[in-house]
Motif scaffolding. Structure first.
Motif, PDB file in Angstrom:
ATOM      1  N   ALA A 134       0.767  -1.325  -0.128  1.00 42.98           N
ATOM      2  CA  ALA A 134       0.111   0.039   0.062  1.00 42.98           C
ATOM      3  C   ALA A 134       0.837   1.497   0.013  1.00 42.98           C
ATOM      4  CB  ALA A 134      -1.030   0.011   1.297  1.00 42.98           C
ATOM      5  N   GLY A 173       2.405   2.225  -3.307  1.00 39.29           N
ATOM      6  CA  GLY A 173       1.557   2.590  -4.603  1.00 39.29           C
ATOM      7  C   GLY A 173       1.480   1.366  -5.349  1.00 39.29           C
ATOM      8  N   HIS A 174       1.382   0.113  -4.829  1.00 44.86           N
ATOM      9  CA  HIS A 174       0.948  -0.983  -5.468  1.00 44.86           C
ATOM     10  C   HIS A 174      -0.387  -1.645  -5.648  1.00 44.86           C
ATOM     11  CE1 HIS A 174       5.133  -1.342  -6.714  1.00 44.86           C
ATOM     12  NE2 HIS A 174       5.599  -1.172  -5.355  1.00 44.86           N
ATOM     13  N   VAL A 175      -1.146  -0.719  -4.877  1.00 45.24           N
ATOM     14  CA  VAL A 175      -2.596  -1.429  -4.492  1.00 45.24           C
ATOM     15  C   VAL A 175      -3.311  -0.189  -5.136  1.00 45.24           C
ATOM     16  CG1 VAL A 175      -4.503  -2.080  -2.981  1.00 45.24           C
ATOM     17  CG2 VAL A 175      -1.979  -2.668  -2.705  1.00 45.24           C
ATOM     18  N   ARG A 176      -4.615  -0.447  -5.736  1.00 42.25           N
ATOM     19  CA  ARG A 176      -5.701   0.368  -6.142  1.00 42.25           C
ATOM     20  C   ARG A 176      -6.947   0.194  -5.648  1.00 42.25           C
ATOM     21  NH1 ARG A 176      -4.308   4.467  -9.894  1.00 42.25           N
ATOM     22  NH2 ARG A 176      -2.098   3.991 -10.931  1.00 42.25           N
ATOM     23  N   GLN A 206      -8.556   3.925  -7.561  1.00 47.93           N
ATOM     24  CA  GLN A 206      -7.655   4.970  -7.063  1.00 47.93           C
ATOM     25  C   GLN A 206      -6.416   4.465  -6.249  1.00 47.93           C
ATOM     26  OE1 GLN A 206      -8.362   8.342  -7.463  1.00 47.93           O
ATOM     27  NE2 GLN A 206     -10.182   7.754  -8.500  1.00 47.93           N
ATOM     28  N   ARG A 207      -5.474   5.091  -6.494  1.00 45.93           N
ATOM     29  CA  ARG A 207      -4.255   4.464  -5.711  1.00 45.93           C
ATOM     30  C   ARG A 207      -4.313   4.674  -4.129  1.00 45.93           C
ATOM     31  NH1 ARG A 207       1.722   6.126  -7.537  1.00 45.93           N
ATOM     32  NH2 ARG A 207       0.672   4.769  -9.372  1.00 45.93           N
ATOM     33  N   GLU A 220      -2.663   5.120  -1.051  1.00 46.62           N
ATOM     34  CA  GLU A 220      -1.398   5.577  -0.439  1.00 46.62           C
ATOM     35  C   GLU A 220      -1.192   5.201   1.033  1.00 46.62           C
ATOM     36  OE1 GLU A 220      -1.260   9.587  -1.533  1.00 46.62           O
ATOM     37  OE2 GLU A 220      -1.213   9.161  -3.416  1.00 46.62           O
ATOM     38  N   THR A 246      -6.770  -3.653  -7.145  1.00 47.93           N
ATOM     39  CA  THR A 246      -5.953  -3.947  -8.073  1.00 47.93           C
ATOM     40  C   THR A 246      -4.645  -3.786  -7.549  1.00 47.93           C
ATOM     41  OG1 THR A 246      -7.238  -3.039  -9.861  1.00 47.93           O
ATOM     42  CG2 THR A 246      -4.925  -3.567 -10.499  1.00 47.93           C
ATOM     43  N   SER A 257      -0.635  -5.015  -7.659  1.00 46.01           N
ATOM     44  CA  SER A 257       0.680  -5.287  -8.609  1.00 46.01           C
ATOM     45  C   SER A 257       1.543  -5.913  -7.355  1.00 46.01           C
ATOM     46  CB  SER A 257       1.088  -4.052  -8.769  1.00 46.01           C
ATOM     47  OG  SER A 257       2.469  -4.345  -9.669  1.00 46.01           O
TER      48      SER A 257
END
Length: 87
Positions: free
Chosen positions: A29, A32-35, A39-40, A42, A55, A57
């Motif tokens: 989180a 920035g690997h989770v949306r 929306q990202r 943070e 989403t 990554s």
């Protein structure tokens, strides 16, 4: 399953067994690997509720998961699989 049920993003990722530890969920989180719903996210403290689309990554692949339920605790893998739908 109620829309009023919410859980921190890092806890949900750990409860759903997307990652092995809660610390790894926090790193995802913060990095920035989770949306959440496009929306990202943070912060690992972002609230996740039923119906949200995540989403994620991961190093090996990207996973898109729809939140179906919010757990009270981290249970066995069979229980974790009921928390989401792979899209």
């Amino acid at each position: 399953m109620s829309d009023a049920k919410r859980l921190r993003l890092d806890k949900w990722l750990w409860f759903a067994r997307v990652v092995r530890t809660r610390a790894l969920a926090q790193e995802l989180a913060a990095g920035g690997h989770v949306r959440v719903n496009g929306q990202r996210a943070e912060a690992s403290s972002k609230a996740v509720k039923v119906g949200d689309v995540l989403t994620i990554s991961l190093p090996s692949r990207v996973r898109v998961l729809k939140v179906l339920d919010v757990a009270e605790r981290r249970g066995p893998a069979s229980e974790a699989e009921t928390l989401y739908e792979e899209l």
